[in-house]
Design a protein around this motif. Structure first.
Motif, PDB file in Angstrom:
ATOM      1  N   LEU A 100       0.847  -1.195   0.000  1.00 52.82           N
ATOM      2  CA  LEU A 100       0.000   0.000   0.000  1.00 52.82           C
ATOM      3  C   LEU A 100       0.879   1.241   0.000  1.00 52.82           C
ATOM      4  O   LEU A 100       1.970   1.239   0.577  1.00 52.82           O
ATOM      5  N   GLN A 101       0.397   2.304  -0.639  1.00 52.39           N
ATOM      6  CA  GLN A 101       1.200   3.505  -0.773  1.00 52.39           C
ATOM      7  C   GLN A 101       1.176   4.358   0.485  1.00 52.39           C
ATOM      8  O   GLN A 101       0.114   4.720   0.983  1.00 52.39           O
ATOM      9  N   ASN A 102       2.351   4.700   0.962  1.00 47.47           N
ATOM     10  CA  ASN A 102       2.490   5.423   2.213  1.00 47.47           C
ATOM     11  C   ASN A 102       1.732   6.757   2.225  1.00 47.47           C
ATOM     12  O   ASN A 102       1.121   7.127   3.217  1.00 47.47           O
ATOM     13  N   TYR A 103       1.778   7.470   1.090  1.00 47.16           N
ATOM     14  CA  TYR A 103       1.160   8.804   1.048  1.00 47.16           C
ATOM     15  C   TYR A 103      -0.366   8.731   0.979  1.00 47.16           C
ATOM     16  O   TYR A 103      -1.033   9.752   0.958  1.00 47.16           O
ATOM     17  N   LYS A 104      -0.919   7.522   0.939  1.00 49.91           N
ATOM     18  CA  LYS A 104      -2.372   7.387   0.969  1.00 49.91           C
ATOM     19  C   LYS A 104      -2.887   7.026   2.362  1.00 49.91           C
ATOM     20  O   LYS A 104      -4.060   6.715   2.544  1.00 49.91           O
ATOM     21  N   PHE A 105      -1.997   7.076   3.339  1.00 47.12           N
ATOM     22  CA  PHE A 105      -2.396   6.831   4.727  1.00 47.12           C
ATOM     23  C   PHE A 105      -2.719   8.159   5.412  1.00 47.12           C
ATOM     24  O   PHE A 105      -1.954   9.116   5.304  1.00 47.12           O
ATOM     25  N   GLY A 106      -3.845   8.200   6.097  1.00 52.33           N
ATOM     26  CA  GLY A 106      -4.157   9.344   6.938  1.00 52.33           C
ATOM     27  C   GLY A 106      -3.492   9.165   8.290  1.00 52.33           C
ATOM     28  O   GLY A 106      -2.525   8.412   8.434  1.00 52.33           O
ATOM     29  N   ARG A 107      -4.040   9.843   9.250  1.00 50.84           N
ATOM     30  CA  ARG A 107      -3.555   9.773  10.618  1.00 50.84           C
ATOM     31  C   ARG A 107      -3.617   8.331  11.152  1.00 50.84           C
ATOM     32  O   ARG A 107      -4.577   7.613  10.912  1.00 50.84           O
ATOM     33  N   ALA A 108      -2.578   7.916  11.871  1.00 56.31           N
ATOM     34  CA  ALA A 108      -2.560   6.574  12.466  1.00 56.31           C
ATOM     35  C   ALA A 108      -3.281   6.587  13.809  1.00 56.31           C
ATOM     36  O   ALA A 108      -3.480   7.643  14.408  1.00 56.31           O
ATOM     37  N   THR A 109      -3.655   5.411  14.276  1.00 58.59           N
ATOM     38  CA  THR A 109      -4.304   5.339  15.583  1.00 58.59           C
ATOM     39  C   THR A 109      -3.884   4.065  16.311  1.00 58.59           C
ATOM     40  O   THR A 109      -3.266   3.185  15.723  1.00 58.59           O
ATOM     41  N   THR A 110      -4.191   3.999  17.599  1.00 58.30           N
ATOM     42  CA  THR A 110      -3.854   2.826  18.400  1.00 58.30           C
ATOM     43  C   THR A 110      -5.095   2.334  19.124  1.00 58.30           C
ATOM     44  O   THR A 110      -5.829   3.127  19.703  1.00 58.30           O
ATOM     45  N   LEU A 111      -5.318   1.035  19.085  1.00 56.48           N
ATOM     46  CA  LEU A 111      -6.407   0.435  19.869  1.00 56.48           C
ATOM     47  C   LEU A 111      -5.863   0.020  21.223  1.00 56.48           C
ATOM     48  O   LEU A 111      -4.932  -0.781  21.301  1.00 56.48           O
ATOM     49  N   ALA A 112      -6.455   0.567  22.283  1.00 60.22           N
ATOM     50  CA  ALA A 112      -6.021   0.219  23.636  1.00 60.22           C
ATOM     51  C   ALA A 112      -6.887  -0.909  24.182  1.00 60.22           C
ATOM     52  O   ALA A 112      -8.055  -1.033  23.815  1.00 60.22           O
ATOM     53  N   PHE A 113      -6.308  -1.740  25.063  1.00 59.12           N
ATOM     54  CA  PHE A 113      -7.120  -2.739  25.761  1.00 59.12           C
ATOM     55  C   PHE A 113      -8.206  -1.998  26.539  1.00 59.12           C
ATOM     56  O   PHE A 113      -7.904  -1.049  27.271  1.00 59.12           O
ATOM     57  N   PRO A 114      -9.473  -2.399  26.402  1.00 59.42           N
ATOM     58  CA  PRO A 114     -10.529  -1.694  27.134  1.00 59.42           C
ATOM     59  C   PRO A 114     -10.386  -1.932  28.638  1.00 59.42           C
ATOM     60  O   PRO A 114     -10.063  -3.031  29.067  1.00 59.42           O
ATOM     61  N   GLU A 115     -10.577  -0.873  29.393  1.00 58.81           N
ATOM     62  CA  GLU A 115     -10.554  -1.001  30.852  1.00 58.81           C
ATOM     63  C   GLU A 115     -11.995  -0.914  31.339  1.00 58.81           C
ATOM     64  O   GLU A 115     -12.892  -0.546  30.588  1.00 58.81           O
ATOM     65  N   LYS A 116     -12.194  -1.203  32.617  1.00 60.07           N
ATOM     66  CA  LYS A 116     -13.539  -1.252  33.172  1.00 60.07           C
ATOM     67  C   LYS A 116     -14.392  -0.048  32.754  1.00 60.07           C
ATOM     68  O   LYS A 116     -15.412  -0.191  32.106  1.00 60.07           O
TER      69      LYS A 116
END
Lengths: 269, 269
Positions: free
Chosen positions: A127-143
Motif C-alpha cells: 500500500l502507498q504510504n502517502y495514501k495513509f491518513g492519521r494513524a491510531t492505536t487500539l487500547a485494551f478496554p478497561e472497566k
C-alpha cells in the motif's frame, strides 16, 4: 560541568539484527547502555541476544525508571549514554520527554534511526504510504474506559479515501499483546456503539503479523472471514483501507491473498 | 523452473552505515546486488563506500532499467538477488511494481526494512507521529504543470489540527534536490493562487535537513524569517504544523530553536 551525551538508538522492528551498523558503532563507544521494553517490544529476540550482538551489558529499565528518567540523566551528565528503543526512537512521548530534560540540563543528544512499523506495514502490504491518513492505536478496554477515538480517526480517513494504520496495544509488563482478532472485535464493538457504518463484517481489512521477521504474515480479507484466524505470535497490526488504487488492489491480491471475488468487487468501484 | 529470490533491502536514511545488520547479512548471501538512486538518494555516501561496507560489487541501475525491471527479474528467476533501496523499501511505486511482477513469475520476495524519513523527521523535531495527517510531496514545477494538490492536503490536515510532512522533489539524474527554501517559496506561490489562508508568511514552519546524519538541522521558525536561510546540503524536508500539543511546543522550542516570542504566542492559543 555538563559534558555528557545521550544517544537514542533505534533497535528497529523485530530482533537483535534490525539495528543499523551506525547504531552498533555508537553503542561500542558508549560508557553505559540502557533499554526499556514497556513502550514497545522486540518479539523476535531477548536481552541476552541483544547484549551478545552489541557486545555490551545493557541495563533494562522498568516503566517507572524510564518515566522518571533520573537514572539515565544522572549518568548522561558526564558520560556517553545510549538508550536503545524499539522501532525508530521518539515515537513514545516518554522518549521525547527524556530528550527535552536532557537538553535542558545541557546534555548533548542525538538520534540514530531505526526501522518502524509505520512504514513497514504499508510496505509489506504494497500500500502507498502517502495514501495513509492519521494513524491510531487500539487500547485494551478497561472497566470504565472504552475510548472510541480510533473509530473517529478511521471514519475521518475513510471519508477522505485514506487508509488507516491501526496499531494494537502492548502491555509488556503483563506480556499482553493485542492480537489482530481482538483488534477486529474491538472495532466491531465500536461500530455497534456508534453505528456510523464505518466498520462492517463485510469490509476488507488487512492484517500484518511479525513485521521485520523472516516470515511476516500480510493478509487481506473480509473481516468476518478472518475474524477468528490464527495469525501466530505478536506483534500484530491492522490496516483499514480507504480507496484503493488499482496497483494497491493488485498488491493486496498478490502479496496479501485477497480473495478473487473481493478483487472483482473492488475493480468495479 | 523458477526458484530464485528477490530481496528488497532498505539502506536507510543517509549513508552506508544506515543499513541494518540483517540487511548486511542478507547481501552477503546474495548472488547479485542491484541498487538505484533515481527514486531517492543517500546524500552522505557514494557507491564505492556502500560497496566497501557490504563487501560486494553493486550494479547501479538507471531509471529506465529500474522501471523496466527485466535485468533484475531475469537473474532473480534462478538466483538470489538483492535490490538495495534508500529508506524503507516499497515507498516508491516502482519497487511495488517490481515486487508484484516477481511474485507473478513465481520468484520469492522478501523485505528487509530500513529507517525512513517518514518517522525520522517527526522524531528529530519531537513532534508526535500520530498527529501527522497524510504526507505530501512538492514537485519541481514544470512549464505547464504546477500541481497544487500539496496545498489541498495541507489544508485538509490543518483543518483537522494535524501536521503535514512535506517531502521535497528529487531529480537525481540532474543532481537536483529541492531545498527547504524552494519548497517554502512554492508553498507561498500556491497560497497566492488559492488564497485559502493556509500558508502565510507569519506561519510557523519546520525544516529538517540531512536526517540520519551526525549533524542534522531541525529548525522551527516563521516562514518569512527563515525563507532565505542556508540549510546546507540536501536532503531537506518541511513540516507544516497543525495544532501543537504543549510538549510539542516545548520540543520545537528546545530541539528546533523556535523563538521565544513564537512560543508565547502558541501557548496562548
Amino acid at each position: 560541568m555538563i559534558d555528557g551525551t545521550l544517544i537514542f538508538i533505534g533497535l528497529g522492528l523485530y530482533d537483535e539484527k534490525d539495528i543499523s551498523l551506525k547504531g552498533l558503532e555508537e553503542i561500542k563507544n558508549c560508557d553505559k547502555v540502557f533499554t526499556e521494553f514497556y513502550t514497545a517490544k522486540l518479539t523476535g529476540t531477548d536481552i541476552d541476544k541483544i547484549e551478545k550482538t552489541v557486545g555490551k551489558t545493557i541495563e533494562v529499565l522498568t516503566r517507572e525508571e524510564t518515566e522518571k528518567g533520573d537514572k539515565i540523566l544522572n549518568i548522561a551528565k558526564e558520560k556517553t549514554v545510549a538508550l536503545l528503543t524499539c522501532g525508530d526512537p521518539m515515537t513514545a512521548t516518554t522518549h521525547v520527554d527524556i530528550r527535552l530534560r536532557a537538553a535542558k540540563m545541557g546534555i548533548k543528544t542525538r538520534i540514530i534511526h531505526g526501522s518502524s512499523i509505520v512504514t513497514a506495514v504499508p510496505g509489506l502490504l504494497g500500500l502507498q504510504n502517502y495514501k495513509f491518513g492519521r494513524a491510531t492505536t487500539l487500547a485494551f478496554p478497561e472497566k470504565n474506559y472504552f475510548p472510541t477515538s480510533p473509530y473517529d480517526i478511521i471514519k475521518e480517513n475513510k471519508e477522505m479515501g485514506l487508509h488507516t494504520l491501526v496499531l494494537l496495544d502492548i502491555q509488556s509488563d503483563k506480556k499482553r499483546y493485542m492480537t489482530a482478532n481482538e483488534g477486529m472485535k474491538l472495532l466491531l464493538k465500536m461500530e455497534e456503539k456508534h453505528k456510523g457504518n464505518i466498520i462492517k463484517q463485510e469490509d476488507i481489512i488487512c492484517v500484518v503479523a511479525r513485521a521485520g521477521s523472516s516470515e511476516p504474515i500480510a493478509l487481506a480479507g473480509i473481516i468476518k472471514d478472518i475474524l477468528d484466524k490464527d495469525f501466530g505470535p505478536p506483534l500484530h497490526t491492522l490496516v483499514i483501507p480507504g480507496k484503493l488504487h488499482f496497483m494497491e488492489i493488485e498488491a493486496i491480491q498478490i502479496l496479501a491473498q485477497l480473495p478473487a471475488q473481493q478483487v472483482r468487487k473492488l475493480q468495479k468501484l
